[in-house]
Scaffold this active site. Sequence first.
Site, PDB file in Angstrom:
ATOM      1  N   GLY A 142       5.275   5.987  -4.790  1.00  0.00           N
ATOM      2  CA  GLY A 142       4.901   4.609  -4.453  1.00  0.00           C
ATOM      3  C   GLY A 142       5.721   4.110  -3.270  1.00  0.00           C
ATOM      4  N   ALA A 143       5.069   3.456  -2.329  1.00  0.00           N
ATOM      5  CA  ALA A 143       5.786   2.925  -1.162  1.00  0.00           C
ATOM      6  C   ALA A 143       4.879   2.042  -0.329  1.00  0.00           C
ATOM      7  CB  ALA A 143       6.297   4.067  -0.277  1.00  0.00           C
ATOM      8  N   THR A 171      10.976  11.624   3.763  1.00  0.00           N
ATOM      9  CA  THR A 171      10.063  11.731   4.903  1.00  0.00           C
ATOM     10  C   THR A 171      10.737  12.237   6.176  1.00  0.00           C
ATOM     11  OG1 THR A 171       8.865  10.344   6.506  1.00  0.00           O
ATOM     12  CG2 THR A 171      10.472   9.220   5.167  1.00  0.00           C
ATOM     13  N   GLU A 173      10.344  10.934   8.879  1.00  0.00           N
ATOM     14  CA  GLU A 173      10.743   9.746   9.639  1.00  0.00           C
ATOM     15  C   GLU A 173      12.261   9.548   9.620  1.00  0.00           C
ATOM     16  OE1 GLU A 173       8.850   7.101  11.381  1.00  0.00           O
ATOM     17  OE2 GLU A 173       7.632   8.882  11.519  1.00  0.00           O
ATOM     18  N   TYR A 176      10.877   1.038   7.740  1.00  0.00           N
ATOM     19  CA  TYR A 176      10.396   2.003   6.739  1.00  0.00           C
ATOM     20  C   TYR A 176      11.379   3.162   6.602  1.00  0.00           C
ATOM     21  CZ  TYR A 176       7.690   6.045   5.039  1.00  0.00           C
ATOM     22  OH  TYR A 176       7.271   7.169   4.358  1.00  0.00           O
ATOM     23  N   LYS A 223      13.713   4.306   3.437  1.00  0.00           N
ATOM     24  CA  LYS A 223      13.610   5.664   2.873  1.00  0.00           C
ATOM     25  C   LYS A 223      14.955   6.399   2.955  1.00  0.00           C
ATOM     26  CE  LYS A 223       9.243   6.368   1.543  1.00  0.00           C
ATOM     27  NZ  LYS A 223       8.822   6.949   0.252  1.00  0.00           N
TER      28      LYS A 223
HETATM   29  P1  NDP Z   1      -0.312   5.904   0.467  1.00  0.00           P
HETATM   30  O1  NDP Z   1      -0.051   4.749   1.354  1.00  0.00           O
HETATM   31  O2  NDP Z   1      -1.643   6.556   0.481  1.00  0.00           O
HETATM   32  O3  NDP Z   1      -0.024   5.463  -1.050  1.00  0.00           O
HETATM   33  C1  NDP Z   1       1.047   4.622  -1.375  1.00  0.00           C
HETATM   34  C2  NDP Z   1       1.009   4.349  -2.853  1.00  0.00           C
HETATM   35  O4  NDP Z   1       2.100   3.474  -3.198  1.00  0.00           O
HETATM   36  C3  NDP Z   1      -0.288   3.628  -3.331  1.00  0.00           C
HETATM   37  O5  NDP Z   1      -0.624   4.122  -4.609  1.00  0.00           O
HETATM   38  C4  NDP Z   1       0.168   2.186  -3.423  1.00  0.00           C
HETATM   39  O6  NDP Z   1      -0.583   1.420  -4.336  1.00  0.00           O
HETATM   40  C5  NDP Z   1       1.592   2.386  -3.954  1.00  0.00           C
HETATM   41  N1  NDP Z   1       2.436   1.224  -3.778  1.00  0.00           N
HETATM   42  C6  NDP Z   1       2.572   0.441  -2.687  1.00  0.00           C
HETATM   43  N2  NDP Z   1       3.437  -0.570  -2.931  1.00  0.00           N
HETATM   44  C7  NDP Z   1       3.843  -0.430  -4.214  1.00  0.00           C
HETATM   45  C8  NDP Z   1       4.693  -1.176  -5.058  1.00  0.00           C
HETATM   46  N3  NDP Z   1       5.290  -2.296  -4.653  1.00  0.00           N
HETATM   47  N4  NDP Z   1       4.886  -0.735  -6.340  1.00  0.00           N
HETATM   48  C9  NDP Z   1       4.251   0.371  -6.778  1.00  0.00           C
HETATM   49  N5  NDP Z   1       3.420   1.119  -6.023  1.00  0.00           N
HETATM   50  C10 NDP Z   1       3.206   0.706  -4.755  1.00  0.00           C
HETATM   51  O7  NDP Z   1       0.829   6.975   0.748  1.00  0.00           O
HETATM   52  P2  NDP Z   1       0.782   8.583   0.694  1.00  0.00           P
HETATM   53  O8  NDP Z   1       0.082   9.001  -0.523  1.00  0.00           O
HETATM   54  O9  NDP Z   1       0.357   9.086   2.029  1.00  0.00           O
HETATM   55  O10 NDP Z   1       2.345   8.926   0.581  1.00  0.00           O
HETATM   56  C11 NDP Z   1       2.980   9.041  -0.685  1.00  0.00           C
HETATM   57  C12 NDP Z   1       4.480   8.855  -0.507  1.00  0.00           C
HETATM   58  O11 NDP Z   1       4.983   9.854   0.369  1.00  0.00           O
HETATM   59  C13 NDP Z   1       4.907   7.527   0.098  1.00  0.00           C
HETATM   60  O12 NDP Z   1       6.126   7.168  -0.493  1.00  0.00           O
HETATM   61  C14 NDP Z   1       5.111   7.843   1.577  1.00  0.00           C
HETATM   62  O13 NDP Z   1       6.038   6.946   2.141  1.00  0.00           O
HETATM   63  C15 NDP Z   1       5.649   9.252   1.480  1.00  0.00           C
HETATM   64  N6  NDP Z   1       5.377  10.129   2.603  1.00  0.00           N
HETATM   65  C16 NDP Z   1       4.099  10.313   3.047  1.00  0.00           C
HETATM   66  C17 NDP Z   1       3.822  11.213   4.042  1.00  0.00           C
HETATM   67  C18 NDP Z   1       2.448  11.428   4.550  1.00  0.00           C
HETATM   68  O14 NDP Z   1       2.309  11.993   5.646  1.00  0.00           O
HETATM   69  N7  NDP Z   1       1.398  11.055   3.829  1.00  0.00           N
HETATM   70  C19 NDP Z   1       4.911  12.012   4.658  1.00  0.00           C
HETATM   71  C20 NDP Z   1       6.225  11.767   4.081  1.00  0.00           C
HETATM   72  C21 NDP Z   1       6.427  10.865   3.093  1.00  0.00           C
HETATM   73  P3  NDP Z   1      -1.963   0.648  -3.880  1.00  0.00           P
HETATM   74  O15 NDP Z   1      -3.044   1.692  -3.941  1.00  0.00           O
HETATM   75  O16 NDP Z   1      -2.096  -0.420  -4.907  1.00  0.00           O
HETATM   76  O17 NDP Z   1      -1.737   0.131  -2.497  1.00  0.00           O
HETATM   77  P1  GDR Z   2       3.488   7.959  10.986  1.00  0.00           P
HETATM   78  O1  GDR Z   2       1.900   8.046  10.925  1.00  0.00           O
HETATM   79  O2  GDR Z   2       3.971   6.739  11.657  1.00  0.00           O
HETATM   80  O3  GDR Z   2       3.954   9.274  11.549  1.00  0.00           O
HETATM   81  O4  GDR Z   2       3.862   7.835   9.440  1.00  0.00           O
HETATM   82  P2  GDR Z   2       0.757   7.328  11.793  1.00  0.00           P
HETATM   83  O5  GDR Z   2      -0.460   8.132  11.579  1.00  0.00           O
HETATM   84  O6  GDR Z   2       0.697   5.869  11.528  1.00  0.00           O
HETATM   85  O7  GDR Z   2       1.293   7.518  13.316  1.00  0.00           O
HETATM   86  C1  GDR Z   2       1.502   8.785  13.890  1.00  0.00           C
HETATM   87  C2  GDR Z   2       1.755   8.620  15.378  1.00  0.00           C
HETATM   88  O8  GDR Z   2       0.549   8.215  16.024  1.00  0.00           O
HETATM   89  C3  GDR Z   2       0.855   7.179  16.934  1.00  0.00           C
HETATM   90  N1  GDR Z   2      -0.335   6.357  17.172  1.00  0.00           N
HETATM   91  C4  GDR Z   2      -0.946   5.596  16.267  1.00  0.00           C
HETATM   92  N2  GDR Z   2      -0.700   5.412  14.943  1.00  0.00           N
HETATM   93  C5  GDR Z   2      -1.532   4.567  14.264  1.00  0.00           C
HETATM   94  N3  GDR Z   2      -1.344   4.387  12.955  1.00  0.00           N
HETATM   95  N4  GDR Z   2      -2.560   3.907  14.879  1.00  0.00           N
HETATM   96  C6  GDR Z   2      -2.829   4.055  16.206  1.00  0.00           C
HETATM   97  O9  GDR Z   2      -3.754   3.451  16.731  1.00  0.00           O
HETATM   98  C7  GDR Z   2      -1.999   4.954  16.929  1.00  0.00           C
HETATM   99  N5  GDR Z   2      -1.971   5.371  18.222  1.00  0.00           N
HETATM  100  C8  GDR Z   2      -0.969   6.213  18.349  1.00  0.00           C
HETATM  101  C9  GDR Z   2       1.991   6.415  16.276  1.00  0.00           C
HETATM  102  O10 GDR Z   2       2.677   5.600  17.228  1.00  0.00           O
HETATM  103  C10 GDR Z   2       2.812   7.563  15.719  1.00  0.00           C
HETATM  104  O11 GDR Z   2       3.672   8.063  16.692  1.00  0.00           O
HETATM  105  C11 GDR Z   2       3.220   8.643   8.451  1.00  0.00           C
HETATM  106  C12 GDR Z   2       3.222   7.856   7.140  1.00  0.00           C
HETATM  107  O12 GDR Z   2       2.453   8.569   6.201  1.00  0.00           O
HETATM  108  C13 GDR Z   2       4.641   7.712   6.604  1.00  0.00           C
HETATM  109  O13 GDR Z   2       4.594   7.140   5.293  1.00  0.00           O
HETATM  110  C14 GDR Z   2       5.299   9.087   6.535  1.00  0.00           C
HETATM  111  O14 GDR Z   2       6.627   8.959   6.080  1.00  0.00           O
HETATM  112  C15 GDR Z   2       5.266   9.756   7.900  1.00  0.00           C
HETATM  113  O15 GDR Z   2       3.907   9.866   8.316  1.00  0.00           O
HETATM  114  C16 GDR Z   2       5.864  11.156   7.866  1.00  0.00           C
END
Ligand code: NDP
Ligand code: GDR
Length: 367
Positions: free
Chosen positions: A101-102, A147, A149, A173, A177
């Site tokens: 969750g995040a 992450t 990040e 963020y 983290k």
């Molecule tokens: P999503 O944004 O798809 O999902 C986030 C989840 O967290 C949702 O279920 C959301 O609920 C829940 N959430 C948000 N706020 C709260 C809160 N206050 N209390 C409880 N739950 C909450 O993220 P991902 O599935 O992509 O990522 C999963 C985790 O991994 C996150 O912690 C993210 O930061 C981390 N991460 C993701 C990466 C990626 O590339 N996807 C890479 C590295 C780390 P709701 O549906 O209600 O909004």
């Molecule tokens: P990120 O993912 O910030 O790496 O975080 P995102 O897809 O938002 O951005 C990746 C890169 O693309 C550039 N970018 C844009 N990004 C978005 N969202 N929208 C745009 O229009 C756009 N144009 C360019 C961004 O500047 C960035 O450099 C994701 C999340 O899942 C985090 O929760 C997780 O921790 C990291 O990946 C690893």
Amino acid sequence: MSTPAAAPATTTAVAAPQQHRKTALITGITGQDGSYLTELLLEKGYVVYGIIRRCSTFNTRRLDQLLTNPNLHLEYGDLTDSSNLTRVISECRPDEIYNLGAQSHVKVSFDVSEYTADVDGLGTIRLLDAIRAAGLTKTCRFYQASTSELFGGLPDGEIPQKETTPFHPRSPYACAKLYGYWIVVNYREAYGMFACNGILFNHESPRRGPTFVTRKVTRAVARISKGLQNELTLGNLDAKRDWGHARDYVEAMWRMLQQEKPSDYVVATGNAYSVRQLCDRSFHEIGITLRWEGRGLEEKGIDAATGRVLVRVDPKYFRPTEVEYLLGDPTKARTLLGWRPSTSFEQLIHEMVASDVKLLEEGRLDD
Ligand code: NDP
Ligand code: GDR
């Protein structure tokens, strides 16, 4: 709280030893990773509990296909509220907790900085303390969604990034983290908890949220292919990411908790592409070759066959501090977890564009 399904009765005179059915609790179960992890754990025979937030609309769309599964139990809660965390953990007494969750959007974290710190940083310690309060310190294994990040991706920093690369968080963020990362390490050292950080690089899928860049691009490409959108507007086209498939990455999370000892692991593919290359590949899926012209804010992605502008830059998508270059070295995960990504960048983009085209044809792209 609903009780887990009872084990089937045995017909033999001497009862066979009952195999312990593992229980897992997932925060963030409604998110991209939560849905893939739930599928994986249910397939492995787990009883799965998930914490969901109360919303004014349905937020369980990604779990739709699993909602009738008797081994899945959803409980209302929130990472900002320790009362529910303590209650749910005390009642379901999980063997494993996955803290996914995040507030997970990096750019949004600049706008909701305090909330992001509360959920992503303090939420982690609330969960760890709930485990202790429930008396599960020595039995419950804990996965923290850390992450890439954390590394900050500065061009003069270490590339590729691995477990020993210094951290330099570049957003609220990432700072939140960072706290989560270190409190997990601290509780492991202080209380002997089996707690792991998965330092996961970007991972995507057809279930990715629509405001992350991969899904934003693949949805736009689907709409452009049907004449429903003219152009796609993006921010920094030079940013490079190591993009893998979420289905592969949840397998790595699970593997971390099956080891003899807890540790922290980088999970990545070892290949990075720019946002510009992401556009090239995505438009390629609908038969369009892009030609890039201009520089900076004037740069444009043009259909090489027709001369039509399809991609433009808008500074509103720039971040106050950018993470330029993330490329992971997953050697430790490969060696100790036996984990390998099974999906290439090309396969990932193919799957995402095909899925968005199909959703559009079925009228479900905006669901
Ligand atoms: P999503 O944004 O798809 O999902 C986030 C989840 O967290 C949702 O279920 C959301 O609920 C829940 N959430 C948000 N706020 C709260 C809160 N206050 N209390 C409880 N739950 C909450 O993220 P991902 O599935 O992509 O990522 C999963 C985790 O991994 C996150 O912690 C993210 O930061 C981390 N991460 C993701 C990466 C990626 O590339 N996807 C890479 C590295 C780390 P709701 O549906 O209600 O909004
Ligand atoms: P990120 O993912 O910030 O790496 O975080 P995102 O897809 O938002 O951005 C990746 C890169 O693309 C550039 N970018 C844009 N990004 C978005 N969202 N929208 C745009 O229009 C756009 N144009 C360019 C961004 O500047 C960035 O450099 C994701 C999340 O899942 C985090 O929760 C997780 O921790 C990291 O990946 C690893």
